[in-house]
Design a protein around this motif. Structure first.
Motif, PDB file in Angstrom:
ATOM      1  N   ASP A 196    -183.018 -74.210 -19.365  1.00  0.00           N
ATOM      2  CA  ASP A 196    -182.541 -73.639 -18.090  1.00  0.00           C
ATOM      3  C   ASP A 196    -184.133 -72.356 -17.675  1.00  0.00           C
ATOM      4  O   ASP A 196    -183.533 -71.508 -16.695  1.00  0.00           O
ATOM      5  CB  ASP A 196    -181.715 -72.885 -17.734  1.00  0.00           C
ATOM      6  CG  ASP A 196    -179.767 -73.827 -17.258  1.00  0.00           C
ATOM      7  OD1 ASP A 196    -181.469 -75.253 -16.644  1.00  0.00           O
ATOM      8  OD2 ASP A 196    -179.516 -74.092 -17.376  1.00  0.00           O
ATOM      9  N   HIS A 197    -185.330 -72.646 -18.043  1.00  0.00           N
ATOM     10  CA  HIS A 197    -186.232 -72.086 -18.232  1.00  0.00           C
ATOM     11  C   HIS A 197    -187.803 -72.895 -17.764  1.00  0.00           C
ATOM     12  O   HIS A 197    -188.129 -73.833 -18.176  1.00  0.00           O
ATOM     13  CB  HIS A 197    -186.371 -70.706 -18.826  1.00  0.00           C
ATOM     14  CG  HIS A 197    -187.479 -69.624 -18.578  1.00  0.00           C
ATOM     15  ND1 HIS A 197    -189.187 -70.762 -19.347  1.00  0.00           N
ATOM     16  CD2 HIS A 197    -188.041 -68.612 -18.136  1.00  0.00           C
ATOM     17  CE1 HIS A 197    -190.191 -69.581 -18.600  1.00  0.00           C
ATOM     18  NE2 HIS A 197    -189.104 -68.544 -18.028  1.00  0.00           N
ATOM     19  N   PRO A 198    -188.379 -73.026 -16.734  1.00  0.00           N
ATOM     20  CA  PRO A 198    -188.367 -71.663 -15.651  1.00  0.00           C
ATOM     21  C   PRO A 198    -187.460 -71.873 -14.411  1.00  0.00           C
ATOM     22  O   PRO A 198    -187.136 -71.428 -13.621  1.00  0.00           O
ATOM     23  CB  PRO A 198    -189.831 -71.960 -15.259  1.00  0.00           C
ATOM     24  CG  PRO A 198    -190.028 -73.353 -15.476  1.00  0.00           C
ATOM     25  CD  PRO A 198    -189.721 -73.634 -16.747  1.00  0.00           C
TER      26      PRO A 198
ATOM     27  N   VAL B 202    -186.063 -72.379 -24.838  1.00  0.00           N
ATOM     28  CA  VAL B 202    -185.097 -71.755 -23.873  1.00  0.00           C
ATOM     29  C   VAL B 202    -185.275 -72.809 -22.329  1.00  0.00           C
ATOM     30  O   VAL B 202    -185.893 -73.729 -22.228  1.00  0.00           O
ATOM     31  CB  VAL B 202    -186.325 -70.764 -23.203  1.00  0.00           C
ATOM     32  CG1 VAL B 202    -185.536 -69.518 -21.834  1.00  0.00           C
ATOM     33  CG2 VAL B 202    -186.533 -70.481 -24.279  1.00  0.00           C
TER      34      VAL B 202
ATOM     35  N   SER C  44    -188.310 -74.917 -21.492  1.00  0.00           N
ATOM     36  CA  SER C  44    -189.060 -74.468 -22.452  1.00  0.00           C
ATOM     37  C   SER C  44    -189.361 -74.899 -23.924  1.00  0.00           C
ATOM     38  O   SER C  44    -188.439 -74.119 -24.162  1.00  0.00           O
ATOM     39  CB  SER C  44    -189.868 -73.324 -21.116  1.00  0.00           C
ATOM     40  OG  SER C  44    -189.748 -73.268 -20.063  1.00  0.00           O
TER      41      SER C  44
ATOM     42  N   GLN D  13    -180.350 -67.763 -22.969  1.00  0.00           N
ATOM     43  CA  GLN D  13    -180.931 -68.674 -22.188  1.00  0.00           C
ATOM     44  C   GLN D  13    -182.324 -69.453 -23.888  1.00  0.00           C
ATOM     45  O   GLN D  13    -182.127 -70.820 -24.056  1.00  0.00           O
ATOM     46  CB  GLN D  13    -182.302 -69.322 -21.695  1.00  0.00           C
ATOM     47  CG  GLN D  13    -180.816 -68.798 -19.974  1.00  0.00           C
ATOM     48  CD  GLN D  13    -182.768 -68.382 -19.276  1.00  0.00           C
ATOM     49  OE1 GLN D  13    -182.780 -67.042 -19.338  1.00  0.00           O
ATOM     50  NE2 GLN D  13    -182.771 -69.111 -18.782  1.00  0.00           N
TER      51      GLN D  13
ATOM     52  N   GLY E 127    -189.567 -63.771 -17.442  1.00  0.00           N
ATOM     53  CA  GLY E 127    -188.031 -64.788 -16.148  1.00  0.00           C
ATOM     54  C   GLY E 127    -187.213 -64.814 -17.383  1.00  0.00           C
ATOM     55  O   GLY E 127    -186.042 -65.072 -16.747  1.00  0.00           O
ATOM     56  N   ALA E 128    -187.292 -65.254 -18.685  1.00  0.00           N
ATOM     57  CA  ALA E 128    -186.257 -65.407 -19.501  1.00  0.00           C
ATOM     58  C   ALA E 128    -185.220 -64.226 -19.983  1.00  0.00           C
ATOM     59  O   ALA E 128    -185.273 -63.536 -20.584  1.00  0.00           O
ATOM     60  CB  ALA E 128    -186.519 -66.607 -20.586  1.00  0.00           C
ATOM     61  N   ARG E 129    -184.182 -64.819 -20.089  1.00  0.00           N
ATOM     62  CA  ARG E 129    -182.495 -64.173 -20.573  1.00  0.00           C
ATOM     63  C   ARG E 129    -182.028 -64.890 -22.286  1.00  0.00           C
ATOM     64  O   ARG E 129    -182.662 -66.043 -22.395  1.00  0.00           O
ATOM     65  CB  ARG E 129    -181.236 -63.855 -19.818  1.00  0.00           C
ATOM     66  CG  ARG E 129    -181.921 -63.472 -18.466  1.00  0.00           C
ATOM     67  CD  ARG E 129    -180.071 -63.656 -17.563  1.00  0.00           C
ATOM     68  NE  ARG E 129    -179.765 -64.722 -17.294  1.00  0.00           N
ATOM     69  CZ  ARG E 129    -179.819 -66.063 -16.930  1.00  0.00           C
ATOM     70  NH1 ARG E 129    -181.293 -65.896 -16.169  1.00  0.00           N
ATOM     71  NH2 ARG E 129    -178.674 -66.748 -17.442  1.00  0.00           N
TER      72      ARG E 129
END
Length: 153
Positions: free
Chosen positions: A75-77, A73, A83, A55, A50-52
């Motif tokens: 703004d994850h999750p 990372v 993260s 990020q 789900g990460a880009r």
């Protein structure tokens, strides 16, 4: 000690590879094998589900030379969460407060982050550090809730 966090550059690769070799206890516990020469390059492609790409942040901790590395990372999750893939400090510098300083520097660099997530392995080195830093360990995940700052940072 004045510790700073900065973005990893290609010129840092030899030093980061030395750090990875020094942290083979972590790599053995987390992956079952020692670090290898392609590990730095593979970090650019290692993203949680789900990460880009935008990020992902690879950070070098410095205080009179490189003393740590963070795979992060943002703004994850979820928004305002982060993260951490891993957080490395050389064996001979562990238990000197460097990890705590790195956490402080991360919260200053990313003031919008309110929660930090770390995946756990059963016997991973660093779990005691996470507990000491205030992370809640729950099964395969450790989470640190950071109090929102009232000064807007």
């Amino acid at each position: 000690m004045r510790l700073t966090l900065r973005d990893f550059t290609p010129a840092d690769e030899p030093e980061v590879l030395r750090l990875f070799a020094d942290c083979d206890d972590w790599f053995q516990a987390a992956t079952g094998h020692p670090s290898g020469p392609g590990d730095v390059q593979s970090l650019f492609y290692a993203l949680p589900e789900g990460a880009r790409d935008e990020q992902k942040h690879l950070l070098v901790a410095e205080a009179q030379g490189m003393i740590g590395f963070v795979d992060l990372v943002v703004d994850h999750p979820a928004p305002h969460h982060a993260s951490i893939g891993f957080f490395l400090v050389p064996k001979d510098l562990r238990r000197w407060g460097i990890g705590s300083e790195m956490v402080r520097a991360l919260t200053q660099r990313y003031p919008a982050i309110t929660h930090v997530h770390v995946r756990l392995d059963e016997f991973k080195p660093g779990n005691e550090f996470l507990k000491a830093m205030g992370f809640s360990l729950n099964g395969q995940l450790a989470v640190l809730e950071i109090a929102p700052r009232s000064d807007g940072r």
